[in-house]
Design a protein around this motif. Sequence first.
Motif, mmCIF file in Angstrom:
data_model
loop_
_atom_site.group_PDB
_atom_site.id
_atom_site.type_symbol
_atom_site.label_atom_id
_atom_site.label_comp_id
_atom_site.label_asym_id
_atom_site.label_seq_id
_atom_site.Cartn_x
_atom_site.Cartn_y
_atom_site.Cartn_z
ATOM 1 N N GLN A 4 0.871 -1.175 0.000
ATOM 2 C CA GLN A 4 0.000 0.000 0.000
ATOM 3 C C GLN A 4 0.907 1.223 0.000
ATOM 4 O O GLN A 4 1.618 1.441 0.984
ATOM 5 N N PRO A 5 0.907 1.997 -1.083
ATOM 6 C CA PRO A 5 1.829 3.139 -1.168
ATOM 7 C C PRO A 5 1.636 4.090 0.007
ATOM 8 O O PRO A 5 0.563 4.129 0.620
ATOM 9 N N THR A 6 2.657 4.867 0.296
ATOM 10 C CA THR A 6 2.567 5.801 1.418
ATOM 11 C C THR A 6 1.344 6.707 1.284
ATOM 12 O O THR A 6 1.038 7.188 0.187
ATOM 13 N N PRO A 7 0.644 6.954 2.390
ATOM 14 C CA PRO A 7 -0.501 7.870 2.336
ATOM 15 C C PRO A 7 -0.072 9.333 2.407
ATOM 16 O O PRO A 7 -0.916 10.225 2.299
ATOM 17 N N ILE A 8 1.238 9.566 2.594
ATOM 18 C CA ILE A 8 1.697 10.954 2.740
ATOM 19 C C ILE A 8 1.804 11.579 1.349
ATOM 20 O O ILE A 8 2.618 11.145 0.530
#
Lengths: 195, 419
Positions: free
Chosen positions: A102-106
């Motif tokens: 899951q790619p970074t949410p930032i």
Amino acid sequence: MTMLTLVFLLLLLAAPDAAAGPLDHPGYAKAFSCSACHGFAGNSRSATMPILAGMNTAYLKKALQDYASGMRPSPEMEPYSKMAIHLGVDDVAGYFAAQTKQPTPIAADAAAVARGRTASQVCVACHGPAGKGDPAKNVPDLTGQPAAYLAHQIQLFKADRRSPGDPALKQLKEVMKAVPDNQIADLAAYYSSLR
Amino acid sequence: MNVTRRQFLRTTGFGVAAVGALGGCAPALKGDFAPKTGKRVVVIGGGWGGATAAKYVRLGDPSIEVILLEPNKEFISCPFSNLVLSGIRTLDSMTFNYGRLRGHGVRIIHEAAGSIEPAAKRVRLGEGWLQYDKLIVSPGVEFQYEQVQGLREAGDRVLHAWKAGPQTVALANQLQSMQDGGVVVMSVPPVAYRCPPGPYERASQIAWYLKTKKPRSKLIVLDANPNVVSKTALFRKAWEAYPNLEFRGSNKVVKVDPGARTVTTELGDTVKYDVVNVIPPQRAGTIAVDADLVGADKRWCEVNHVTYESVKHKDIHVIGDSTIGLPVPKSGNVANAMGKISAAVVVAMLNGRPVPQMPPGNTCYSWVSDKEAIAVVNVYRIDNGKVVQIEQKLTPAQSPAVAANSLGWAQSIWNDVIG
Ligand SMILES: Cc1cc2nc3c(=O)[nH]c(=O)nc-3n(C[C@H](O)[C@H](O)[C@H](O)COP(=O)(O)OP(=O)(O)OC[C@H]3O[C@@H](n4cnc5c(N)ncnc54)[C@H](O)[C@@H]3O)c2cc1C
């Protein structure tokens, strides 16, 4: 049924691989310590800890070996890599490779991403046009990693503090030395934003 | 620099979760108030160890019913709470609700367990009881007030701030309202106590605060131990920046007098203070003592190093700060590891599967100023059923990079415990 319950049930139904169970992978019992920093199933949500979920096994194993030998200095990872090697590095690597990244949410700043895309021409030869790397040559996938982590690693390469003196990384470090300091954050933002 | 609470909530999806969607139980605590139908695990204590264990039993086998007993409605992190004293962070930024745990299907009852009946496999609550197949006990530490004369009677006039919460904020307020030129005294208890480097991180934070905001003030650290217990050289180095910090080893505090504003050491020295912080000697949580889970010392619980089953009572697994005998510090990181291990063990046992061999790991970060941190890392293996250390590693020096990693650790591990 309340709205929240409904939303919750829908989320449950949408969860992948419900039959297998999130802890059923044989490597879990050897990799469970890592979530304290790298997040559940290796999906770090933080700015500084890299995402391990979906990582190529050969690259992950090389990283652990480099930490354990002290070649890639990290006070956190030197002991933890030794622990992983003691428990069975193939199982640990297999566990993370099997997790869905899951790619970074930032979120990255759009202007920085645009500048980073332009600056990334010198990286494409090794990391590929999509930033996915090259498993055959142990070039890592940079996409979706937190930007602060990527920026820190670029700085370490530039100062020859990641795997200092490693002849295999000579070419990479020459490229890094030519990267101006004010481009580091842009490159990191760009690769972090790729999916 | 700060990962604010709001950012944290946003990036983890905290807060939007099923608050009140599940559970919402207001049991009449009489008789067998929640009759057991299938396999059931009861967890006592929703702190670092217990919250992790409850969540991971559910992740490991969702057919097992998990009931968590925890009197507090909110989880407040002790790690990072020393930074509230220096004003670098707010307590709010490390306070979480139990909504996400409910989302994992953990049934939470916000009550304290009254007692344990190992033979009947029951936990008493109010006038009722809960039946269990497996009990996981993680009640943290209790203070031995009686070891310091006048401490119990002093009540809120002498703060420990060693369980993050209202006392943390009250101590921060006392430091803020102290006039410049004042003397702060803090005491460190003899080992074993919760979080070996914690008192020295606190001393660093208070010294930084005084140096920055009240330059004529000073901090006196009265330590029952001969020297700094953990990360000694790194703390000593950091304290070179704090000439306002006076460390006195082998100075066990045995008496406090809030009227005269003095503490007295075992050596008979009397030290006057404007603000005092007495960290009392500690033992396992009261319920563990009352349930006869503690050893001959009446302080800590001995457990099997692989299963965390009490050496005294079957089907009761004790984790976290209450345990003794493993070569691990009493830390949140270790409690979290023990939570995951005990959950896997209990799930395996209840399903008749072989018990996994899972050694814990530990990292303790300590902030030594407003920007820089140090760390110690311990990793372990299991040898013939015993946990032994593979290696301990320290950061070479204090740095902002270590501080940045500590923020990453906090976000990940908070999510692991309560997310
Ligand atoms: C100032 C400070 C700084 C720290 N910094 C760090 C750090 O940086 N890193 C780190 O790893 N650790 C740190 N620690 C240590 C860490 O907080 C503890 O090791 C950790 O909380 C231990 O977890 P536990 O589950 O054993 O106890 P706790 O987290 O204290 O949880 C125990 C819970 O049990 C509940 N309880 C007690 N009795 C009952 C009962 N009868 N029925 C139901 N519930 C009950 C309590 O309400 C409590 O919520 C620090 C501690 C302090 C004080």
